[in-house]
Design a protein around this motif. Structure first.
Motif: not given
Length: 794
Positions: A43, A188-189, A193, A358, A364, A366
């Motif tokens: 991640h 997400r990366t 954000q 998480n 986050q 998955s």
């Protein structure tokens, strides 16, 4: 051929299902840990790798040299336009400023508080970072004031199923903003954000300094990014930028060094507030590797121990014409089957624990990430690697057994891997477990030391309430009196930030006692009213508190300031003039307070001044009576809502904020605790499997000893002594390693605890107790067995 191996291996495993289950569970826990570690590391390694021309995207940052070197992921507001006008190194350059505020929709009476989700950005920001609109285009228009683009998820939150284009919202009960485009939700990366991007032109209405072209200072919430032209020499650009210091800040003692930080470095550089330190990724990876090694050692130990009991099977197969390579292939097939089962079980365990993982690391992750090719490659790698690591040595031992000795059951310990080999492997297991336990104890001890130590101010039962707008002195005094009128409220003060708020402090230059030049060190500002000392229980060592006035002409300083300035006594400072922030504040020192920690324990205590300035108060600090906390908070909210009806009541407890300063350490501690427990549990499985084998092997010896008068305790000592000795040896190996590694970790803290002798004793002692508990049942069962029955069986 392989099909036959599978059939034979399956029948063999069914006969020895107890040992197979222990091996499978141990490896499954190791695999589950490895999967979580892989997801975590992968991640972070994927951060910002999806941008076009990512190798040419740079952030401009600042090293501030003013007695101490400070690192800031920002530059002065005037930097961007000056750089664009003076040089042609960059194709695009853009400023972006973070913001948090109330968003309201007048049509639906919707009102939400957006924390860390709003940014003011220049149009070229979206030329540098390729964040497309939902229609796939990059034609993002926020060049005009009061325009914005929002992400898909934020658009649904604000406007539901309506078309958001040309819809409006109100920012902070002040400006009406028109939506001109809808962005796809950011990955997400992504470093960025944010859910709402407003034109930078609008920012000038919210922040005079950051919206200007000033070079007077920097702010952590303000950043500048550039897309450089191909093949630029970064060192040359940084050399050129050194000229800006003399051009725009010729007299500042706070010397700036402007640097370029590559996009690939941003997420991993802790100096500039990166998301995660590369060292953490290495530590995570090593711990995951160690857990797999512990599980593999279990497999090797139990499998080699069983080689004696399987000797007859091996002898018969060899007499019937079986070759060494066939026996080796059979055992490797058994190992492969166990490893496959364990990998599947480990993946299921990791998926089940993902929600907790998480939450713990605010991620986050998955389970869908497990279907991507990086994990598939990783899965095949560890499947093949662990099969070879765990299966090859036991397979070689079985294949080399002499058939005649096997059929006569005259194998010695060398044929089952030898005591020495097993002792070395078990000692390695114990050493890893002890190392992790010591790490958990030291980290926990340091966090408790930081949180529970005397910080120099009272943080208990203090509620920090944010004020959404500046208040006039009369209005501020009124609300303080109304809140303080409730019996559950003990003290109250208005301030810019609490004493220990490292993220909300000013660094400014100063001149002392009318000296012609600034001092060589910077000083931190704590802007607050006269009740600040009383509310936080700050100790006054000399002089008096300041009086409340419309202008700032009196300040307090701390002991560290006295030492920095070279004062022979605290009284010597009283009455001396200070000029701060380039003349923004001119005042006399009227009091000296005791030092308090204005940051976390990683840092030294800074020189500090405290001064009243109502225009910069952003919070109310309210000391409440905890037995009446619920009633007090309700009273505070009622009064606050009366004063600010268009805003949302928002507060924190100060001790929670102090704990958040060590959030990274808290997460790391949780990880170490989990992995320590995992290593111990896997090791316990292996010990339990070994003790089962050991008791069977010692049946005759135990019977003879009991006939000769040995006690239950004597038999118990016979069975457990080897394990206890190995733990002590492991402790002797792990302790100096732990002292070295944890000593280096503690070096990150200016104020730190000591690694006491009892830490090592506690780690070794706890493992001794766990081991005794693990082997006690089988050991006591063997010690209490009827010796006549044991000897008759033999």
């Amino acid at each position: 051929m392989f099909k036959n191996y599978l059939k034979i291996a399956w029948r063999s495993l069914r006969k020895r299902k107890g040992f197979a289950a222990i091996n499978t569970l141990g490896l499954a826990l190791g695999f589950g840990t490895a999967v979580l570690v892989f997801l975590f590391v992968n991640h972070h390694l994927q951060f910002d790798t999806f941008h076009h021309n990512s190798d040419r995207i740079y952030r401009f940052v600042t090293e501030e040299h003013h007695g101490t070197v400070y690192y800031s992921a920002s530059v002065p507001p005037g930097f961007a336009n000056a750089f664009k006008e003076d040089y042609d190194y960059a194709e695009k350059l853009a400023k972006i400023a973070d913001w948090n505020d109330i968003i309201s929709i007048e049509e639906t009476n919707l009102k939400i508080k957006v924390d860390e989700g709003i940014a003011f950005a220049e149009p070229d920001f979206f030329e540098i970072f390729n964040f497309p609109l939902v229609d796939g285009s990059n034609d993002i228009d926020i060049s005009n004031p009061n325009t914005a683009v929002v992400t898909e998820s934020m658009a649904r939150k604000l406007f539901g199923s309506q078309n958001p284009i040309n819809k409006t919202f109100v920012l902070g009960n002040k400006e009406t903003i028109t939506v001109t485009g809808i962005l796809k939700d950011l990955p997400r990366t992504s470093l960025i954000q944010r859910d709402i991007f407003i034109s930078f032109e609008t920012f000038k209405k919210y922040h005079d300094f950051l919206g200007s072209e000033s070079w007077g200072g920097i702010s952590s919430g303000f950043q500048c990014f550039g897309l450089l032209r191909p093949d630029q020499d970064i060192a040359q650009i940084e050399e050129v930028l050194s000229g800006y210091v003399t051009k725009f800040r010729p007299e500042a003692k706070n010397v700036h060094h402007y640097k370029l930080q590559s996009l690939a470095d941003i997420h991993f550089n802790s100096k500039y507030g990166g998301g995660v330190d590369v060292k953490v990724l290495w530590i995570f990876s090593l711990i995951g590797f160690f857990i797999l090694i512990v599980a593999s050692i279990n497999f090797i130990n139990i499998s080699t121990a069983q080689s004696v009991t399987r000797s007859k099977e091996v002898g018969v197969r060899k007499v019937l014409g079986g070759f060494k390579w066939q026996l080796f292939g059979q055992f490797m097939t058994e190992t492969f089957m166990i490893t496959c089962f364990a990998l599947v079980l480990g993946i299921l365990l990791s998926i089940a624990s993902l929600p907790y993982f998480n939450t713990l690391f605010d991620l986050q992750l998955s389970s869908s990430d497990l279907l991507q090719w990086p994990f598939l490659a990783f899965g095949l790698l560890i499947l093949g690697g662990i099969t070879l690591l765990a299966g090859s040595y036991p397979g070689i031992l079985l294949a080399r057994i002499t058939p005649i000795l096997a059929l006569k059951r005259k194998l010695n310990q060398k044929d089952s891997g030898g005591y020495l080999t097993r002792k070395v492997l078990v000692t390695t297991q114990f050493a890893i477990s002890i190392l992790l336990i010591i790490g958990a104890i030291v980290i926990s001890k340091q966090i408790k030391f930081a949180i529970n130590s005397d910080l120099g101010f009272d943080k208990s039962a203090v509620v920090m309430v944010r004020m959404p707008e500046k208040l006039e002195s009369i209005k501020l005094k009124s609300i303080k009196e109304r809140i303080a009128s409730f019996s559950g409220v003990e003290k109250i003060t208005a301030c810019f930030a609490s004493p220990g708020a490292a993220v909300n402090r000013w660094g400014t230059n100063l001149r002392y006692n009318n000296n012609p030049e600034d001092e060589e060190f910077s000083i931190q500002a704590k802007i607050a009213d006269k009740d600040y000392l009383n509310t936080f229980d700050l100790r006054l060592l000399a002089g008096r508190n300041f009086y409340e006035k419309d202008s700032v002409d009196e300040v307090l300083v701390n002991e560290t300031f006295a030492r920095k300035i070279g004062a022979s006594s605290l009284d010597e400072l009283l009455g001396k003039p200070l000029t701060l922030a380039g003349g923004y504040i001119k005042a006399n020192i009227v009091g000296v307070i005791a030092d308090f920690h204005d940051g976390d324990f990683h840092e030294n205590i800074n020189p500090i001044f405290i001064a009243p300035e109502p225009g910069n108060y952003s919070e109310l600090a309210i000391k409440i009576n905890m037995p009446h906390a619920k009633e007090s908070l309700q009273h505070i909210e009622n009064e606050w809502t009366t004063l600010f009806p268009n805003h949302i009541f928002d507060y924190d407890f100060l001790d929670d904020r102090v704990a958040e300063l060590y959030e990274t350490e808290q997460r790391f501690l949780s990880l170490i605790k989990i992995f320590s427990g995992m290593a111990i549990f896997i090791g316990s499985l292996g010990i339990y499997g070994l003790i089962l084998f050991f008791v069977v092997q010692k049946t005759k010896e135990i019977g003879i000893r009991k006939v000769l008068g040995s006690s239950v305790l004597g038999i118990l000592w016979l069975i457990t002594q080897d394990f206890l000795k190995l733990i002590l040896i492991a402790g002797a190996i792990a302790s100096p390693l732990a002292w070295y590694f944890m000593g280096n970790w503690l070096e990150n803290f200016t104020y730190r605890t000591e690694i006491s002798w009892w830490v090592y004793g506690a780690a070794i002692g706890s493992l001794l107790l766990i081991t005794l508990f693990t082997v006690s049942y089988q050991a006591l069962k063997a010690a209490r067995a009827n010796p006549v029955k044991s000897l008759r069986t033999e």
